[in-house]
Scaffold this motif. Structure first.
Motif, PDB file in Angstrom:
ATOM      1  N   ILE A 210       0.728  -0.898  -0.134  1.00 32.84           N
ATOM      2  CA  ILE A 210       0.253  -0.152  -0.572  1.00 32.84           C
ATOM      3  C   ILE A 210       1.107   0.850   0.648  1.00 32.84           C
ATOM      4  CG2 ILE A 210      -2.547   1.259   1.597  1.00 32.84           C
ATOM      5  CD1 ILE A 210      -2.771  -0.971   2.598  1.00 32.84           C
ATOM      6  N   PRO A 211       0.520   1.976  -1.221  1.00 31.62           N
ATOM      7  CA  PRO A 211       1.829   3.333  -1.135  1.00 31.62           C
ATOM      8  C   PRO A 211       0.961   4.370  -0.368  1.00 31.62           C
ATOM      9  CG  PRO A 211       0.296   2.621  -2.830  1.00 31.62           C
ATOM     10  CD  PRO A 211       0.051   1.876  -2.357  1.00 31.62           C
ATOM     11  N   PHE A 212       1.027   4.231   1.104  1.00 33.06           N
ATOM     12  CA  PHE A 212       0.292   5.249   2.294  1.00 33.06           C
ATOM     13  C   PHE A 212       1.226   6.146   2.660  1.00 33.06           C
ATOM     14  CE2 PHE A 212      -0.492   5.728   6.810  1.00 33.06           C
ATOM     15  CZ  PHE A 212      -1.695   6.523   6.327  1.00 33.06           C
ATOM     16  N   ILE A 213       0.559   7.273   2.212  1.00 31.40           N
ATOM     17  CA  ILE A 213       1.188   9.010   2.801  1.00 31.40           C
ATOM     18  C   ILE A 213       1.182   9.170   3.994  1.00 31.40           C
ATOM     19  CG2 ILE A 213       2.579   9.204   0.026  1.00 31.40           C
ATOM     20  CD1 ILE A 213       0.144  11.176   0.335  1.00 31.40           C
ATOM     21  N   GLY A 214      -0.254   8.794   4.474  1.00 30.05           N
ATOM     22  CA  GLY A 214      -0.551   9.332   6.045  1.00 30.05           C
ATOM     23  C   GLY A 214      -1.633   9.537   5.610  1.00 30.05           C
ATOM     24  N   ASN A 215      -2.036  10.237   7.330  1.00 29.80           N
ATOM     25  CA  ASN A 215      -3.801  10.809   7.315  1.00 29.80           C
ATOM     26  C   ASN A 215      -3.923  11.813   6.494  1.00 29.80           C
ATOM     27  OD1 ASN A 215      -3.750   9.439   8.960  1.00 29.80           O
ATOM     28  ND2 ASN A 215      -2.962  10.958  10.789  1.00 29.80           N
ATOM     29  N   ALA A 216      -5.154  11.617   5.999  1.00 36.38           N
ATOM     30  CA  ALA A 216      -5.750  12.798   4.421  1.00 36.38           C
ATOM     31  C   ALA A 216      -6.727  13.501   5.736  1.00 36.38           C
ATOM     32  CB  ALA A 216      -6.838  12.106   2.969  1.00 36.38           C
ATOM     33  N   GLU A 217      -6.500  15.079   5.946  1.00 34.74           N
ATOM     34  CA  GLU A 217      -7.570  15.771   6.991  1.00 34.74           C
ATOM     35  C   GLU A 217      -9.158  15.787   5.632  1.00 34.74           C
ATOM     36  OE1 GLU A 217      -6.801  18.257   9.004  1.00 34.74           O
ATOM     37  OE2 GLU A 217      -4.479  18.117   8.753  1.00 34.74           O
ATOM     38  N   GLY A 218     -10.167  16.590   6.348  1.00 33.90           N
ATOM     39  CA  GLY A 218     -11.273  17.006   4.908  1.00 33.90           C
ATOM     40  C   GLY A 218     -10.650  17.975   3.889  1.00 33.90           C
ATOM     41  N   ARG A 219     -10.054  19.131   4.409  1.00 35.92           N
ATOM     42  CA  ARG A 219      -9.360  19.825   3.704  1.00 35.92           C
ATOM     43  C   ARG A 219      -8.411  19.334   2.719  1.00 35.92           C
ATOM     44  NH1 ARG A 219      -5.532  21.425   7.512  1.00 35.92           N
ATOM     45  NH2 ARG A 219      -7.040  22.881   8.381  1.00 35.92           N
ATOM     46  N   ASP A 220      -8.200  18.032   2.543  1.00 39.56           N
ATOM     47  CA  ASP A 220      -7.067  16.815   1.102  1.00 39.56           C
ATOM     48  C   ASP A 220      -8.048  16.525   0.413  1.00 39.56           C
ATOM     49  OD1 ASP A 220      -4.693  18.609   2.383  1.00 39.56           O
ATOM     50  OD2 ASP A 220      -4.859  16.634   4.107  1.00 39.56           O
ATOM     51  N   VAL A 221      -9.063  16.228   0.511  1.00 30.88           N
ATOM     52  CA  VAL A 221      -9.617  14.283  -0.085  1.00 30.88           C
ATOM     53  C   VAL A 221      -9.964  15.365  -1.670  1.00 30.88           C
ATOM     54  CG1 VAL A 221     -11.574  13.779  -0.332  1.00 30.88           C
ATOM     55  CG2 VAL A 221     -10.987  14.160   1.965  1.00 30.88           C
ATOM     56  N   LEU A 222     -10.398  16.938  -1.682  1.00 30.86           N
ATOM     57  CA  LEU A 222     -10.084  17.163  -2.702  1.00 30.86           C
ATOM     58  C   LEU A 222      -8.394  18.072  -3.405  1.00 30.86           C
ATOM     59  CD1 LEU A 222     -13.908  18.663  -2.796  1.00 30.86           C
ATOM     60  CD2 LEU A 222     -13.046  16.578  -3.477  1.00 30.86           C
ATOM     61  N   SER A 223      -8.513  17.878  -2.687  1.00 28.99           N
ATOM     62  CA  SER A 223      -6.327  18.739  -3.055  1.00 28.99           C
ATOM     63  C   SER A 223      -6.180  18.414  -3.843  1.00 28.99           C
ATOM     64  CB  SER A 223      -5.507  18.918  -1.845  1.00 28.99           C
ATOM     65  OG  SER A 223      -5.120  17.559  -1.415  1.00 28.99           O
ATOM     66  N   LYS A 241     -22.512  12.557   0.132  1.00 29.65           N
ATOM     67  CA  LYS A 241     -23.642  13.448   0.387  1.00 29.65           C
ATOM     68  C   LYS A 241     -24.205  14.906   0.518  1.00 29.65           C
ATOM     69  CE  LYS A 241     -26.734   9.280   0.997  1.00 29.65           C
ATOM     70  NZ  LYS A 241     -27.114   8.671   2.056  1.00 29.65           N
ATOM     71  N   PHE A 242     -22.524  15.241   1.471  1.00 28.38           N
ATOM     72  CA  PHE A 242     -22.422  16.415   1.671  1.00 28.38           C
ATOM     73  C   PHE A 242     -21.708  17.185  -0.095  1.00 28.38           C
ATOM     74  CE2 PHE A 242     -19.648  20.393   3.405  1.00 28.38           C
ATOM     75  CZ  PHE A 242     -20.617  20.895   3.950  1.00 28.38           C
ATOM     76  N   ALA A 243     -21.285  16.015  -0.231  1.00 31.15           N
ATOM     77  CA  ALA A 243     -19.545  16.735  -1.509  1.00 31.15           C
ATOM     78  C   ALA A 243     -20.829  17.140  -3.148  1.00 31.15           C
ATOM     79  CB  ALA A 243     -18.925  16.126  -1.833  1.00 31.15           C
ATOM     80  N   GLU A 244     -22.070  16.326  -2.763  1.00 27.52           N
ATOM     81  CA  GLU A 244     -22.716  15.949  -3.904  1.00 27.52           C
ATOM     82  C   GLU A 244     -23.512  17.284  -3.483  1.00 27.52           C
ATOM     83  OE1 GLU A 244     -23.876  10.988  -5.178  1.00 27.52           O
ATOM     84  OE2 GLU A 244     -24.955  12.340  -3.978  1.00 27.52           O
ATOM     85  N   ALA A 245     -23.893  17.760  -2.314  1.00 26.00           N
ATOM     86  CA  ALA A 245     -25.344  18.513  -2.423  1.00 26.00           C
ATOM     87  C   ALA A 245     -24.130  19.807  -1.868  1.00 26.00           C
ATOM     88  CB  ALA A 245     -25.987  18.568  -0.758  1.00 26.00           C
ATOM     89  N   VAL A 246     -23.375  19.637  -1.946  1.00 27.98           N
ATOM     90  CA  VAL A 246     -22.546  21.171  -1.953  1.00 27.98           C
ATOM     91  C   VAL A 246     -22.528  21.861  -3.516  1.00 27.98           C
ATOM     92  CG1 VAL A 246     -20.024  22.007  -2.378  1.00 27.98           C
ATOM     93  CG2 VAL A 246     -20.967  21.468  -0.176  1.00 27.98           C
ATOM     94  N   GLY A 247     -21.964  20.372  -4.711  1.00 26.69           N
ATOM     95  CA  GLY A 247     -22.004  21.052  -5.877  1.00 26.69           C
ATOM     96  C   GLY A 247     -23.298  21.946  -6.570  1.00 26.69           C
TER      97      GLY A 247
ATOM     98  N   LEU B 240     -16.377  19.547   8.634  1.00 29.18           N
ATOM     99  CA  LEU B 240     -16.147  21.300   8.248  1.00 29.18           C
ATOM    100  C   LEU B 240     -14.642  21.880   7.828  1.00 29.18           C
ATOM    101  CD1 LEU B 240     -15.979  23.779   9.970  1.00 29.18           C
ATOM    102  CD2 LEU B 240     -14.730  23.120  11.535  1.00 29.18           C
ATOM    103  N   LYS B 241     -13.483  20.585   7.476  1.00 29.13           N
ATOM    104  CA  LYS B 241     -12.556  21.168   6.284  1.00 29.13           C
ATOM    105  C   LYS B 241     -12.744  20.941   5.638  1.00 29.13           C
ATOM    106  CE  LYS B 241      -9.136  19.861  10.321  1.00 29.13           C
ATOM    107  NZ  LYS B 241      -8.355  19.268  11.124  1.00 29.13           N
ATOM    108  N   PHE B 242     -14.209  19.612   5.060  1.00 28.70           N
ATOM    109  CA  PHE B 242     -13.725  19.366   3.610  1.00 28.70           C
ATOM    110  C   PHE B 242     -14.417  20.661   3.177  1.00 28.70           C
ATOM    111  CE2 PHE B 242     -16.679  17.580   0.572  1.00 28.70           C
ATOM    112  CZ  PHE B 242     -15.496  17.352  -0.630  1.00 28.70           C
TER     113      PHE B 242
END
Lengths: 348, 348
Positions: A210-223, A241-247, B240-242
């Motif tokens: 597994i090419p694991f590079i570390g934790n992803a915070e919420g802000r990293d999902v779309l980074s 579901k949040f992401a779909e609605a946000v769009g 929140l971070k997302f």
């Protein structure tokens, strides 16, 4: 890459807009993609839609089924009670090797139950996971997040298996040469998070596959910094579901505020084509379906509200998964001997 | 509403842009809001910033502190090791009733630890929660989500307490007459979700003080259908971070795609004022800080990257919480006898 043309079983009766939008999406796929399609459901209703579009494609075949597991039914109960429901018949086609993949916009719990009962799990996988492809801030880069709802209480080893499957998918289907895997967490440090996150961090770090590079915070999902992100199905489902609605909400805010005033109306008129480009980048409908990982067959679960374009995308995703032999590769990746595509589904 | 003018202790040394942006935000607040401000930190550094702005306001006072708990330090360790750090001194001002609220953009874990150690918990509250106010799809409606990161492994009764505190905040600070409370979950039915969600659903349904209307899926967070949403701090933090990042990404996509081509450049030029309106509705920086609920004092935790406008907003939020006697109301709401504002902090 594929030796044979992919054959996709499409649950024509599942979803809010079935069968009309499902059939319309399938017709487009049969015309534009190199696939054969089996439309599963009520033959008369399906034929009526084919006739409505004047479709006489030889790539489309109807396979009769009786009934559908409705959204109101408890998934497992419905799937067991209705062996001839469209979702069960579709899974049967894969089990009998008459198709390589299933696409359904029906009850997603029922699709999962039908896949588990009809196809069984891949060896070495304890729990299936639903993987959803999110767009990122870069126009041509996406990230697969799993699990987005197959399980609500995960164990570290499940997440480890999800990471393995996601890596294969990223590499061989999404074409990422060196996928980077992340774990959803509330901070970057390995000591952060709940028990699940801390123990999973350890497993991912120690697994050489597994090419694991570390934790992803919420802000990293779309980074765009991660290609695969694993999380518990509860968190993933809320996020998806949040992401779909946000769009949708963002598009609405733009629609409300942009044409405000006289200048707004003029400017917005001029910008029509560019607004369409923004809509395309934001809109989840363009992205199609989620993949059910870990069962003995390719299954794409589409949104219940899917219209023809989403069904078309889902069929394309199914074809890509089949053509790129994603199941075989997951098996191989886990160290098992390779199984040919022909053998899929009969191992169970 | 307030009997006395709110006095806010601002941690001038906490945050990526301290002390300059913190002091700048405080200066603006002292000029535009009816508050007194205590700037806590290195007197020379603070005075230099006040001089830089030519500020001679009598509403601003400097309170000396020695050192700061840095982002690299383990929160509790740092707070204990540095009793004179700015965050500890700020909490002390509330404990000694010299101020009614603390605003800090420093290490959020340290702020929480300092609040717990310095002020203690409200009676009846087992765990503090961080509540963040999200915008919704309606321009003038917001929703408070808690917990967004104070706890990573919550119990049902904690979430029940969060719901109580959120209800009070929504009603008396955000001014929602009949707040609607929701529970983050992966489906609408009470049978959905993980063990935590299922048990919490039961507690919320049975508590007559909580105006619980059911589960809130990811898509419901910004729908405006809920005024208060409770969740485990792990889920809330990811969300929140997302959400913060999504706002930024959306703005970037608009910035990239809108001026594309000649028409794009002309149209975008015309639309400048409307784009600013969109930015305002999307941008989280306009929203300020999160509230730390459940401790014996009003604490606003701002983003580490806060600039002056966010600090200004955070001070405004603190003032509103003080003016609307949110602590007393939480106490009363739980059935305890009322405690006057003067007594706050000395009960511990």
């Amino acid at each position: 890459m594929a030796e044979t043309r992919a054959k996709i079983a499409v649950d024509a009766m599942g979803g809010d807009n079935a069968p009309q939008e499902i059939v319309a999406g399938a017709i487009r796929a049969s015309a534009e993609l190199d696939v054969d399609i089996l439309l599963v459901g009520d033959p008369e209703a399906i034929q009526a839609q084919l006739d409505h579009h004047g479709c006489t494609s030889t790539n489309i075949e109807i396979v009769a089924a009786d009934g559908v597991v409705s959204m109101e039914e408890e998934a497992l109960v419905g799937v067991r009670r209705k062996p001839n429901a469209s979702i069960n018949v579709a899974m049967g086609l894969v089990r009998e090797n008459r198709a390589q993949a299933v696409v359904s916009a029906g009850h997603s719990g029922a699709a999962m139950a039908a896949a588990l009962l009809g196809l069984g799990r891949l060896k070495g996988i304890d729990r299936p996971a639903i993987g959803a492809v999110f767009p990122t801030m870069y126009a041509n880069k996406s990230v697969i997040v799993l699990d987005v709802g197959a399980n609500v209480d995960s164990k570290p080893k499940y997440l480890e298996q999800f990471a393995l499957m996601g890596t294969v998918y990223s590499k061989y289907v999404l074409g990422v040469e060196d996928p980077k895997v992340g774990l959803i967490n509330i901070g970057e440090e390995s000591s952060k998070g709940n028990e699940l996150a801390k123990e999973t961090y350890k497993l991912l770090s120690e697994n050489p596959k597994i090419p694991f590079i570390g934790n992803a915070e919420g802000r990293d999902v779309l980074s765009g910094n991660f290609d695969v992100i694993v999380c518990d199905g509860f968190v993933g489902n809320v996020l998806l579901k949040f992401a779909e609605a946000v769009g949708e909400i963002m598009l609405q805010i733009i629609k409300e505020e942009l044409p405000y005033g006289v200048r707004g109306k003029i400017g917005t008129g001029i910008l029509k084509p560019n607004l369409r480009r923004i809509k395309q980048r934001i809109d989840h409908a363009e992205h199609g379906g989620a993949l059910l990982f870990g069962v003995n067959g390719v299954c794409i679960i589409s949104h219940g509200s899917s219209q023809a374009p989403s069904i078309f995308s889902a069929i394309r995703i199914a074809k890509e998964a089949v053509d790129n032999q994603v199941l075989d590769r997951i098996r191989n990746f886990q160290g098992e001997k390779s199984v040919s595509n022909e053998q899929l589904g009969i191992t169970n």
